[in-house]
Scaffold this motif. Structure first.
Motif, PDB file in Angstrom:
ATOM      1  N   LEU A  59      33.984  29.734 -44.591  1.00  0.00           N
ATOM      2  CA  LEU A  59      33.004  29.005 -45.391  1.00  0.00           C
ATOM      3  C   LEU A  59      31.747  29.857 -45.413  1.00  0.00           C
ATOM      4  CD1 LEU A  59      34.804  26.766 -43.742  1.00  0.00           C
ATOM      5  CD2 LEU A  59      33.250  25.223 -44.863  1.00  0.00           C
ATOM      6  N   THR A  60      31.190  30.071 -46.591  1.00  0.00           N
ATOM      7  CA  THR A  60      30.020  30.930 -46.708  1.00  0.00           C
ATOM      8  C   THR A  60      28.923  30.248 -47.515  1.00  0.00           C
ATOM      9  OG1 THR A  60      30.895  31.959 -48.706  1.00  0.00           O
ATOM     10  CG2 THR A  60      31.379  33.061 -46.622  1.00  0.00           C
ATOM     11  N   GLY A  61      27.724  30.644 -47.214  1.00  0.00           N
ATOM     12  CA  GLY A  61      26.555  30.172 -47.943  1.00  0.00           C
ATOM     13  C   GLY A  61      25.530  31.289 -47.986  1.00  0.00           C
ATOM     14  N   LYS A  62      24.308  30.949 -48.302  1.00  0.00           N
ATOM     15  CA  LYS A  62      23.249  31.944 -48.385  1.00  0.00           C
ATOM     16  C   LYS A  62      22.902  32.446 -46.986  1.00  0.00           C
ATOM     17  CE  LYS A  62      18.755  32.816 -50.358  1.00  0.00           C
ATOM     18  NZ  LYS A  62      17.595  32.292 -51.043  1.00  0.00           N
ATOM     19  N   ASN A  63      23.264  33.684 -46.701  1.00  0.00           N
ATOM     20  CA  ASN A  63      22.985  34.359 -45.421  1.00  0.00           C
ATOM     21  C   ASN A  63      23.735  33.775 -44.223  1.00  0.00           C
ATOM     22  OD1 ASN A  63      21.093  36.182 -46.626  1.00  0.00           O
ATOM     23  ND2 ASN A  63      19.599  34.529 -46.633  1.00  0.00           N
ATOM     24  N   TRP A  64      24.871  33.118 -44.462  1.00  0.00           N
ATOM     25  CA  TRP A  64      25.678  32.628 -43.346  1.00  0.00           C
ATOM     26  C   TRP A  64      27.154  32.593 -43.729  1.00  0.00           C
ATOM     27  CZ3 TRP A  64      28.583  28.289 -44.244  1.00  0.00           C
ATOM     28  CH2 TRP A  64      28.166  27.434 -45.255  1.00  0.00           C
ATOM     29  N   ALA A  65      28.014  32.657 -42.705  1.00  0.00           N
ATOM     30  CA  ALA A  65      29.468  32.538 -42.881  1.00  0.00           C
ATOM     31  C   ALA A  65      30.072  32.069 -41.557  1.00  0.00           C
ATOM     32  CB  ALA A  65      30.075  33.859 -43.298  1.00  0.00           C
ATOM     33  N   TYR A  66      31.038  31.156 -41.656  1.00  0.00           N
ATOM     34  CA  TYR A  66      31.778  30.682 -40.483  1.00  0.00           C
ATOM     35  C   TYR A  66      33.259  30.704 -40.826  1.00  0.00           C
ATOM     36  CZ  TYR A  66      27.354  29.166 -38.572  1.00  0.00           C
ATOM     37  OH  TYR A  66      26.067  29.151 -38.090  1.00  0.00           O
ATOM     38  N   THR A  67      34.050  31.312 -39.936  1.00  0.00           N
ATOM     39  CA  THR A  67      35.502  31.350 -40.088  1.00  0.00           C
ATOM     40  C   THR A  67      36.108  30.458 -39.019  1.00  0.00           C
ATOM     41  OG1 THR A  67      35.441  33.587 -40.985  1.00  0.00           O
ATOM     42  CG2 THR A  67      37.557  32.825 -40.121  1.00  0.00           C
ATOM     43  N   ASN A  90      29.237  23.633 -31.509  1.00  0.00           N
ATOM     44  CA  ASN A  90      30.301  24.604 -31.751  1.00  0.00           C
ATOM     45  C   ASN A  90      30.636  24.507 -33.243  1.00  0.00           C
ATOM     46  OD1 ASN A  90      33.047  25.472 -32.303  1.00  0.00           O
ATOM     47  ND2 ASN A  90      33.269  25.720 -30.097  1.00  0.00           N
ATOM     48  N   PRO A  91      30.334  25.541 -34.033  1.00  0.00           N
ATOM     49  CA  PRO A  91      30.535  25.442 -35.480  1.00  0.00           C
ATOM     50  C   PRO A  91      31.945  25.026 -35.896  1.00  0.00           C
ATOM     51  CG  PRO A  91      29.148  27.309 -35.010  1.00  0.00           C
ATOM     52  CD  PRO A  91      29.655  26.801 -33.678  1.00  0.00           C
ATOM     53  N   ALA A  92      32.974  25.549 -35.238  1.00  0.00           N
ATOM     54  CA  ALA A  92      34.346  25.176 -35.612  1.00  0.00           C
ATOM     55  C   ALA A  92      34.594  23.692 -35.346  1.00  0.00           C
ATOM     56  CB  ALA A  92      35.359  26.039 -34.856  1.00  0.00           C
ATOM     57  N   ASP A  93      34.117  23.192 -34.212  1.00  0.00           N
ATOM     58  CA  ASP A  93      34.269  21.763 -33.902  1.00  0.00           C
ATOM     59  C   ASP A  93      33.526  20.912 -34.934  1.00  0.00           C
ATOM     60  OD1 ASP A  93      35.628  22.576 -31.607  1.00  0.00           O
ATOM     61  OD2 ASP A  93      33.965  22.100 -30.250  1.00  0.00           O
ATOM     62  N   ALA A  94      32.314  21.336 -35.286  1.00  0.00           N
ATOM     63  CA  ALA A  94      31.501  20.585 -36.243  1.00  0.00           C
ATOM     64  C   ALA A  94      32.171  20.535 -37.612  1.00  0.00           C
ATOM     65  CB  ALA A  94      30.111  21.198 -36.350  1.00  0.00           C
ATOM     66  N   ILE A  95      32.744  21.654 -38.037  1.00  0.00           N
ATOM     67  CA  ILE A  95      33.435  21.707 -39.331  1.00  0.00           C
ATOM     68  C   ILE A  95      34.669  20.801 -39.301  1.00  0.00           C
ATOM     69  CG2 ILE A  95      34.787  23.228 -40.848  1.00  0.00           C
ATOM     70  CD1 ILE A  95      32.636  25.430 -40.099  1.00  0.00           C
ATOM     71  N   LYS A  96      35.421  20.852 -38.204  1.00  0.00           N
ATOM     72  CA  LYS A  96      36.606  19.993 -38.088  1.00  0.00           C
ATOM     73  C   LYS A  96      36.220  18.517 -38.140  1.00  0.00           C
ATOM     74  CE  LYS A  96      40.080  21.155 -35.534  1.00  0.00           C
ATOM     75  NZ  LYS A  96      40.943  21.492 -34.389  1.00  0.00           N
ATOM     76  N   MET A  97      35.150  18.139 -37.432  1.00  0.00           N
ATOM     77  CA  MET A  97      34.710  16.744 -37.412  1.00  0.00           C
ATOM     78  C   MET A  97      34.220  16.313 -38.797  1.00  0.00           C
ATOM     79  SD  MET A  97      34.506  14.130 -35.348  1.00  0.00           S
ATOM     80  CE  MET A  97      34.165  14.611 -33.643  1.00  0.00           C
TER      81      MET A  97
END
Length: 124
Positions: free
Chosen positions: A14-22, A92-99
């Motif tokens: 997932l990407t946005g302005k100046n950030w990305a999380y896999t 934790n970004p992955a946990d937050a995305i999953k939730m």
């Protein structure tokens, strides 16, 4: 003997302005979550006071309980964890995305102020 190969998920970015999380799992509500991350935290994994003075945590700004403001994961995270069975932490970004993916899939997107501000609720 023959062993079936283990299926691996390549991950979703997932990407946005100046950030990305896999994350190493599929995300069903990718565009909505990207929009929420951009609005809530601009992709910064941060804990900061919300408009009511209570701390919110992580890239998706899960609101702590006002009765236990010193405890990360209290409040909205705890409530959603009890509904979903998802373990982890809002920082934790992955946990937050999953939730968030769970919550949006269950019609709980309106728990985020940015859901309304960005018109993910269908308003104009």
């Amino acid at each position: 003997s023959y062993v079936l190969p283990t299926e691996r998920h390549a991950g979703v970015t997932l990407t946005g302005k100046n950030w990305a999380y896999t994350v190493p799992f599929s995300v069903h509500n990718k565009m909505a979550i990207k929009t929420l991350i951009q609005c809530e935290s601009q992709g910064v994994n941060i804990s900061r006071p919300d408009s009511d003075g209570v701390i919110s945590d992580g890239i998706l700004q899960f609101h702590r309980a006002s009765s236990t403001p010193g405890i990360i994961g209290s409040g909205t995270w705890d409530w959603m964890a009890s509904l979903s069975g998802i373990k982890g932490s809002p920082i934790n970004p992955a946990d937050a995305i999953k939730m968030a993916d769970f919550a949006i899939s269950r019609g709980l997107g309106g728990q985020w102020t940015c859901w309304h501000l960005t018109h993910l609720d269908g308003s104009k």
